[in-house]
Design a protein around this motif. Structure first.
Motif, PDB file in Angstrom:
ATOM      1  N   VAL A 169       0.844  -1.198   0.000  1.00  0.00           N
ATOM      2  CA  VAL A 169       0.000   0.000   0.000  1.00  0.00           C
ATOM      3  C   VAL A 169       0.877   1.246   0.000  1.00  0.00           C
ATOM      4  N   ALA A 170       0.278   2.348  -0.401  1.00  0.00           N
ATOM      5  CA  ALA A 170       0.970   3.635  -0.315  1.00  0.00           C
ATOM      6  C   ALA A 170       0.564   4.313   0.984  1.00  0.00           C
ATOM      7  N   VAL A 171       1.519   4.890   1.657  1.00  0.00           N
ATOM      8  CA  VAL A 171       1.252   5.598   2.908  1.00  0.00           C
ATOM      9  C   VAL A 171       1.542   7.079   2.676  1.00  0.00           C
ATOM     10  N   VAL A 172       0.515   7.892   2.846  1.00  0.00           N
ATOM     11  CA  VAL A 172       0.634   9.329   2.589  1.00  0.00           C
ATOM     12  C   VAL A 172       0.098  10.088   3.791  1.00  0.00           C
ATOM     13  N   SER A 173       0.376  11.363   3.839  1.00  0.00           N
ATOM     14  CA  SER A 173      -0.148  12.175   4.936  1.00  0.00           C
ATOM     15  C   SER A 173      -1.640  12.429   4.717  1.00  0.00           C
ATOM     16  N   ALA A 174      -2.361  12.521   5.805  1.00  0.00           N
ATOM     17  CA  ALA A 174      -3.806  12.777   5.715  1.00  0.00           C
ATOM     18  C   ALA A 174      -4.072  14.114   5.041  1.00  0.00           C
ATOM     19  N   ARG A 175      -3.182  15.089   5.215  1.00  0.00           N
ATOM     20  CA  ARG A 175      -3.364  16.405   4.584  1.00  0.00           C
ATOM     21  C   ARG A 175      -3.290  16.295   3.067  1.00  0.00           C
ATOM     22  N   ARG A 176      -2.391  15.442   2.586  1.00  0.00           N
ATOM     23  CA  ARG A 176      -2.274  15.276   1.132  1.00  0.00           C
ATOM     24  C   ARG A 176      -3.500  14.591   0.558  1.00  0.00           C
ATOM     25  N   ARG A 185      -3.254   6.275  -7.334  1.00  0.00           N
ATOM     26  CA  ARG A 185      -2.421   5.722  -8.398  1.00  0.00           C
ATOM     27  C   ARG A 185      -0.964   6.014  -8.047  1.00  0.00           C
ATOM     28  N   LEU A 186      -0.138   4.994  -8.161  1.00  0.00           N
ATOM     29  CA  LEU A 186       1.260   5.169  -7.764  1.00  0.00           C
ATOM     30  C   LEU A 186       1.942   6.223  -8.626  1.00  0.00           C
ATOM     31  N   ARG A 187       1.565   6.272  -9.914  1.00  0.00           N
ATOM     32  CA  ARG A 187       2.227   7.250 -10.783  1.00  0.00           C
ATOM     33  C   ARG A 187       1.927   8.690 -10.368  1.00  0.00           C
ATOM     34  N   ASP A 188       0.843   8.889  -9.618  1.00  0.00           N
ATOM     35  CA  ASP A 188       0.537  10.243  -9.142  1.00  0.00           C
ATOM     36  C   ASP A 188       1.479  10.688  -8.026  1.00  0.00           C
ATOM     37  N   LEU A 189       2.277   9.740  -7.524  1.00  0.00           N
ATOM     38  CA  LEU A 189       3.246  10.076  -6.468  1.00  0.00           C
ATOM     39  C   LEU A 189       4.655  10.274  -7.017  1.00  0.00           C
ATOM     40  N   MET A 212       7.972  -1.664  -8.389  1.00  0.00           N
ATOM     41  CA  MET A 212       6.618  -1.128  -8.523  1.00  0.00           C
ATOM     42  C   MET A 212       6.655   0.301  -9.072  1.00  0.00           C
ATOM     43  N   CYS A 213       7.573   1.091  -8.551  1.00  0.00           N
ATOM     44  CA  CYS A 213       7.681   2.474  -9.026  1.00  0.00           C
ATOM     45  C   CYS A 213       8.086   2.512 -10.500  1.00  0.00           C
ATOM     46  N   ARG A 214       9.037   1.673 -10.881  1.00  0.00           N
ATOM     47  CA  ARG A 214       9.446   1.649 -12.286  1.00  0.00           C
ATOM     48  C   ARG A 214       8.287   1.210 -13.179  1.00  0.00           C
ATOM     49  N   ASN A 215       7.492   0.236 -12.697  1.00  0.00           N
ATOM     50  CA  ASN A 215       6.335  -0.212 -13.476  1.00  0.00           C
ATOM     51  C   ASN A 215       5.296   0.893 -13.623  1.00  0.00           C
ATOM     52  N   ILE A 262      -3.311   0.869  -3.801  1.00  0.00           N
ATOM     53  CA  ILE A 262      -2.691   1.308  -5.045  1.00  0.00           C
ATOM     54  C   ILE A 262      -3.493   0.734  -6.208  1.00  0.00           C
ATOM     55  N   MET A 263      -3.940   1.599  -7.120  1.00  0.00           N
ATOM     56  CA  MET A 263      -4.875   1.176  -8.153  1.00  0.00           C
ATOM     57  C   MET A 263      -4.210   0.807  -9.477  1.00  0.00           C
ATOM     58  N   ASP A 264      -3.037   1.375  -9.800  1.00  0.00           N
ATOM     59  CA  ASP A 264      -2.517   1.193 -11.156  1.00  0.00           C
ATOM     60  C   ASP A 264      -1.476   0.084 -11.284  1.00  0.00           C
ATOM     61  N   VAL A 265      -0.720  -0.229 -10.249  1.00  0.00           N
ATOM     62  CA  VAL A 265       0.256  -1.325 -10.309  1.00  0.00           C
ATOM     63  C   VAL A 265       0.085  -2.193  -9.073  1.00  0.00           C
ATOM     64  N   ALA A 266       0.459  -3.449  -9.212  1.00  0.00           N
ATOM     65  CA  ALA A 266       0.306  -4.389  -8.100  1.00  0.00           C
ATOM     66  C   ALA A 266       1.670  -4.774  -7.550  1.00  0.00           C
ATOM     67  N   GLY A 267       1.698  -5.004  -6.274  1.00  0.00           N
ATOM     68  CA  GLY A 267       2.916  -5.502  -5.629  1.00  0.00           C
ATOM     69  C   GLY A 267       2.537  -6.209  -4.350  1.00  0.00           C
ATOM     70  N   GLN A 268       3.379  -7.145  -3.919  1.00  0.00           N
ATOM     71  CA  GLN A 268       3.083  -7.860  -2.686  1.00  0.00           C
ATOM     72  C   GLN A 268       4.355  -8.099  -1.899  1.00  0.00           C
ATOM     73  N   SER A 269       4.166  -8.353  -0.630  1.00  0.00           N
ATOM     74  CA  SER A 269       5.268  -8.662   0.266  1.00  0.00           C
ATOM     75  C   SER A 269       5.027 -10.030   0.889  1.00  0.00           C
ATOM     76  N   ASP A 270       6.060 -10.849   0.885  1.00  0.00           N
ATOM     77  CA  ASP A 270       5.965 -12.191   1.461  1.00  0.00           C
ATOM     78  C   ASP A 270       6.611 -12.217   2.836  1.00  0.00           C
ATOM     79  N   LEU A 271       5.904 -12.811   3.772  1.00  0.00           N
ATOM     80  CA  LEU A 271       6.436 -13.039   5.112  1.00  0.00           C
ATOM     81  C   LEU A 271       6.832 -14.505   5.195  1.00  0.00           C
ATOM     82  N   VAL A 272       8.076 -14.774   5.592  1.00  0.00           N
ATOM     83  CA  VAL A 272       8.573 -16.148   5.589  1.00  0.00           C
ATOM     84  C   VAL A 272       9.205 -16.497   6.931  1.00  0.00           C
TER      85      VAL A 272
END
Length: 305
Positions: A169-176, A185-189, A212-215, A262-272
Motif C-alpha cells: 500500500v501507499a502511505v501518505v499524509s492525511a493532509r495530502r 495511483r502510484l504514478r501520481d506520487l 513497482m515504481c518503475r512499473n 494502489i490502483m494502477d500497479v500491483a505488488g506484494q510482500s511475502d512473510l517467511v
C-alpha cells in the motif's frame, strides 16, 4: 575422593528403612552378601560409617541419618533431571531464540507467539529484531533458532516456509489525501519525495518496491532512508514524504498518516519463516508447525523452499 553412585544410595535407603540387612535384601530381590558389600563400599567412598552394626541390631549413625535426608533429595532431583531432559528433548521446556524484522511484528507475529505460548508455556521466548542478513548469519552460527522476515533469502543451509502474502500500500499524509477515499495511483506520487528503509534491512522487499515504481513509469526520489517502519511512518505523518509498505503496516500508523490502496500497479510482500535445514531444536520444529497451521488457517496456499 568422595565416591557415590545412585544405585548405592538406593541400596543404602532400603537398609535405612528396614534397619535389617536381611529384610532389605529380600525387599530389593538380591542376596544379603552383595548388599553388605555395596554398603561397605559406599562407606569407604564417603570415608564415614553409616550404620552401627551389632549381632542384634542395626542403627543409623549421625552421618547415616544425614545421608537419608540428602539421599532422598538426590534421588528426587535425579528424577526431576531425567524428566527435564526428556521434556527439553521433546521441545516442552527450554529457550527459543526468535529473530524478526520490524515489519513482521505487525499482524501475524503476535498471534503466532500467543499460540506458541499457549501450547508450550514453559518455553522461554527471546525475541530479537534485526535485518534479514543478520538473522540469516545468526541462524547459520546457531545464535538464533528461527526468524520471521520479509522476502525469500536463499542459502543452502536454511529452510524457508512461506507464511503470508499481503499487498503493498501507499502511505501518505492525511493532509495530502484530503477528503478523498484511501486509494491512489502510484504514478501520481512520482514527484513526491519517498521515505524508505535501507536496502540492507530487507533487500527483496526494497527491490520489489523500487520495481513497482518503475512499473508505474518513474524512479522514486528517495528523500530519506530510515532504519525502522515507525520512523518512516512518523516522517510521513509530518508531511516529509510518502512511503510504500506491506498492508499490515496500516496497523501501526500514527495520526496524520493514511494507508491507501494502489490502483494502477500491483505488488506484494511475502512473510517467511527461516530456520536451519539440519540440527534444529525440537522447540523450533514445534514453533514451525504452529506457524504453518496458522498459515493454513489464513487461507494462504502453502509452499516451502
Amino acid at each position: 575422593m568422595v565416591s557415590m553412585e545412585f544405585r548405592q544410595i538406593e541400596l543404602f535407603l532400603a537398609v535405612a528403612d528396614e534397619l535389617h540387612f536381611g529384610r532389605a535384601a529380600t525387599r530389593l530381590g538380591m542376596a544379603q552378601p552383595p548388599l553388605s558389600q555395596q554398603i561397605m563400599r559406599l562407606e569407604r567412598g564417603l570415608d564415614v560409617r553409616l550404620f552401627n552394626r551389632t549381632s542384634r541390631s542395626v542403627t543409623l549413625t549421625p552421618a547415616g541419618q544425614q545421608l537419608v535426608l540428602d539421599g532422598r533429595a538426590l534421588l528426587e532431583h535425579r528424577g526431576i533431571a531425567r524428566s527435564n531432559v526428556s521434556r527439553a528433548a521433546a521441545g516442552e521446556i527450554g529457550t527459543l531464540e526468535i529473530g524478526f524484522a520490524a515489519s513482521s511484528a505487525l499482524g501475524l507475529l503476535p498471534d503466532l507467539i500467543a499460540r506458541f505460548r499457549e501450547a508450550y508455556p514453559l518455553i522461554a521466548l527471546k525475541v530479537r529484531e534485526g535485518t534479514v542478513q543478520a538473522h540469516s548469519q545468526a541462524l547459520l552460527e546457531g545464535r538464533l533458532d528461527l526468524a520471521i522476515v520479509r522476502g525469500h533469502y536463499r542459502h543452502e543451509g536454511l529452510a524457508i516456509d512461506h507464511l503470508l502474502s499481503e499487498p503493498i500500500v501507499a502511505v501518505v499524509s492525511a493532509r495530502r489525501l484530503g477528503d478523498r477515499p484511501p486509494e491512489i495511483r502510484l504514478r501520481d506520487l512520482a514527484e513526491e519525495p519517498f521515505l524508505m528503509f535501507q536496502r540492507s534491512a530487507a533487500p527483496e522487499l526494497h527491490d520489489a518496491l523500487m520495481s513497482m515504481c518503475r512499473n508505474a513509469g518513474f524512479t522514486p526520489a528517495i528523500q530519506q532512508a530510515a532504519d525502522s517502519w515507525p520512523s518512516i511512518a512518523a516522517l510521513v505523518s509530518a508531511g516529509l514524504g510518502v512511503a510504500l509498505a506491506p498492508a499490515s503496516a496500516a496497523l501501526l500508523l500514527p495520526p496524520g498518516a493514511v494507508a491507501c490502496r494502489i490502483m494502477d500497479v500491483a505488488g506484494q510482500s511475502d512473510l517467511v519463516l527461516m530456520l536451519k535445514r539440519s540440527d534444529r531444536s525440537t522447540a523450533a520444529s514445534n514453533f514451525r508447525s504452529i506457524a504453518l497451521d496458522l498459515h493454513m488457517e489464513t487461507g494462504q496456499s502453502a509452499r516451502s523452499a
